[in-house]
Design a protein around this motif. Structure first.
Motif, short mmCIF file in Angstrom:
data_model
loop_
_atom_site.label_atom_id
_atom_site.label_comp_id
_atom_site.label_asym_id
_atom_site.label_seq_id
_atom_site.Cartn_x
_atom_site.Cartn_y
_atom_site.Cartn_z
N TYR A 153 -0.54 15.66 -4.00
CA TYR A 153 -1.41 15.30 -2.87
C TYR A 153 -2.88 15.48 -3.22
N ALA A 154 -3.23 16.66 -3.73
CA ALA A 154 -4.64 16.98 -3.97
C ALA A 154 -5.28 16.05 -4.99
N ALA A 155 -4.51 15.66 -6.02
CA ALA A 155 -5.07 14.85 -7.11
C ALA A 155 -5.10 13.36 -6.80
N THR A 156 -4.54 12.97 -5.69
CA THR A 156 -4.50 11.54 -5.32
C THR A 156 -5.53 11.26 -4.24
N SER A 157 -6.35 10.29 -4.47
CA SER A 157 -7.37 9.90 -3.49
C SER A 157 -7.05 8.52 -2.92
N VAL A 158 -7.60 8.24 -1.76
CA VAL A 158 -7.43 6.92 -1.17
C VAL A 158 -8.04 5.85 -2.08
N GLU A 159 -9.15 6.22 -2.73
CA GLU A 159 -9.82 5.28 -3.65
C GLU A 159 -8.90 4.90 -4.80
N GLN A 160 -8.12 5.85 -5.29
CA GLN A 160 -7.16 5.54 -6.36
C GLN A 160 -6.09 4.58 -5.86
N VAL A 161 -5.65 4.78 -4.64
CA VAL A 161 -4.65 3.89 -4.06
C VAL A 161 -5.24 2.49 -3.90
N LEU A 189 -4.43 11.90 4.81
CA LEU A 189 -3.29 12.49 5.51
C LEU A 189 -2.48 11.41 6.22
N ALA A 190 -3.18 10.47 6.86
CA ALA A 190 -2.47 9.37 7.53
C ALA A 190 -1.69 8.54 6.53
N LEU A 191 -2.26 8.34 5.35
CA LEU A 191 -1.56 7.59 4.30
C LEU A 191 -0.32 8.34 3.84
N PHE A 192 -0.44 9.65 3.64
CA PHE A 192 0.72 10.44 3.22
C PHE A 192 1.79 10.45 4.30
N GLU A 193 1.36 10.53 5.56
CA GLU A 193 2.33 10.46 6.65
C GLU A 193 3.08 9.13 6.62
N GLY A 194 2.36 8.05 6.31
CA GLY A 194 3.00 6.75 6.19
C GLY A 194 3.99 6.70 5.05
N ILE A 213 0.84 -1.21 0.00
CA ILE A 213 0.00 0.00 0.00
C ILE A 213 0.87 1.25 0.00
N ILE A 214 1.88 1.27 0.86
CA ILE A 214 2.77 2.43 0.96
C ILE A 214 3.50 2.68 -0.35
N GLU A 215 4.05 1.64 -0.94
CA GLU A 215 4.79 1.80 -2.19
C GLU A 215 3.89 2.27 -3.33
N THR A 216 2.67 1.74 -3.37
CA THR A 216 1.72 2.18 -4.40
C THR A 216 1.34 3.64 -4.18
N ALA A 217 1.03 4.00 -2.94
CA ALA A 217 0.67 5.38 -2.63
C ALA A 217 1.83 6.32 -2.92
#
Length: 207
Positions: free
Chosen positions: A33-41, A60-65, A20-24
């Motif tokens: 950041y703005a153009a990327t959604s959790v759904e896309q990930v 935000l938690a995903l980006f922090e990761g 998940i982290i590598e894909t994100a």
């Protein structure tokens, strides 16, 4: 693999988190950041939405990761690089400086810096609050040692570290963040580094 009752083994859970982290990371670096959604990930990972949200309850938690993963990977790369250095203090300091130029021009890290700059109001200080920095600790240690041996002038060690960073990395980093490719090649980096290292020494050597 799962345990009885359907609970995954720890290694399987870690593998999924890593995926998940590598894909994100790829999506944030490519799209921002703005153009990327959790759904896309979720879609790009090929895992269930709940699988992502259990680990990262918000974007935000995903980006922090993602940033934490990049931080740990960068530190590991630094440790590997420096483990191979066997020269005196100035040779090791030069190796750190050259590494700093390379890592600050890494395209993925440049993309994350753009996000941190452009989305400052959204992400705040949450991705910049880490207090442990073994890279800076090593740099400061080498600078202190060089001062003790008389290779560098005595003075404020933090100011000296800032002088090194400004000479070596800040200009090229800004160029890269603006989308310029001035220092994209190793040859261009080497040519710049030789001039920047000389500039640092001219300002830091005892007079």
């Amino acid at each position: 693999m799962t345990r009885k009752g359907g609970r995954p083994y720890k290694s399987d859970s870690q593998t999924k988190s890593q995926h998940i982290i590598e894909t994100a990371s790829r999506l944030f670096a490519r799209q921002g950041y703005a153009a990327t959604s959790v759904e896309q990930v979720v879609a790009a990972c090929g895992v269930g939405k709940d699988t992502v949200y259990r680990r990262f309850p918000s974007k935000l938690a995903l980006f922090e990761g993602v940033v934490e993963h990049a931080r740990l990977r960068t530190q590991a790369h630094f440790q590997t690089t420096m483990a191979a250095q066997t020269g005196d203090v100035m040779e090791q300091l030069r190796a750190v400086a050259r590494w700093l130029l390379t890592v600050n021009l890494d395209p993925t890290l440049i993309a994350f810096k753009r996000i941190a700059f452009s989305e400052a109001l959204v992400i705040g200080q949450s991705v910049a609050n880490k207090t442990d920095d073994p890279i800076m600790d090593r740099l400061l240690g080498l600078l202190r040692e060089a001062q003790k041996t008389g290779e560098l002038a005595r003075g404020d060690i933090l100011f000296l570290a800032a002088h090194l960073l400004n000479c070596i990395a800040i200009g090229p980093t800004i160029e890269a963040m603006l989308g310029r490719t001035t220092y994209a090649s190793t040859r261009a980096q080497n040519a710049y580094f030789e001039k920047a290292w000389t500039l640092f020494l001219n300002g830091a050597r005892p007079r």
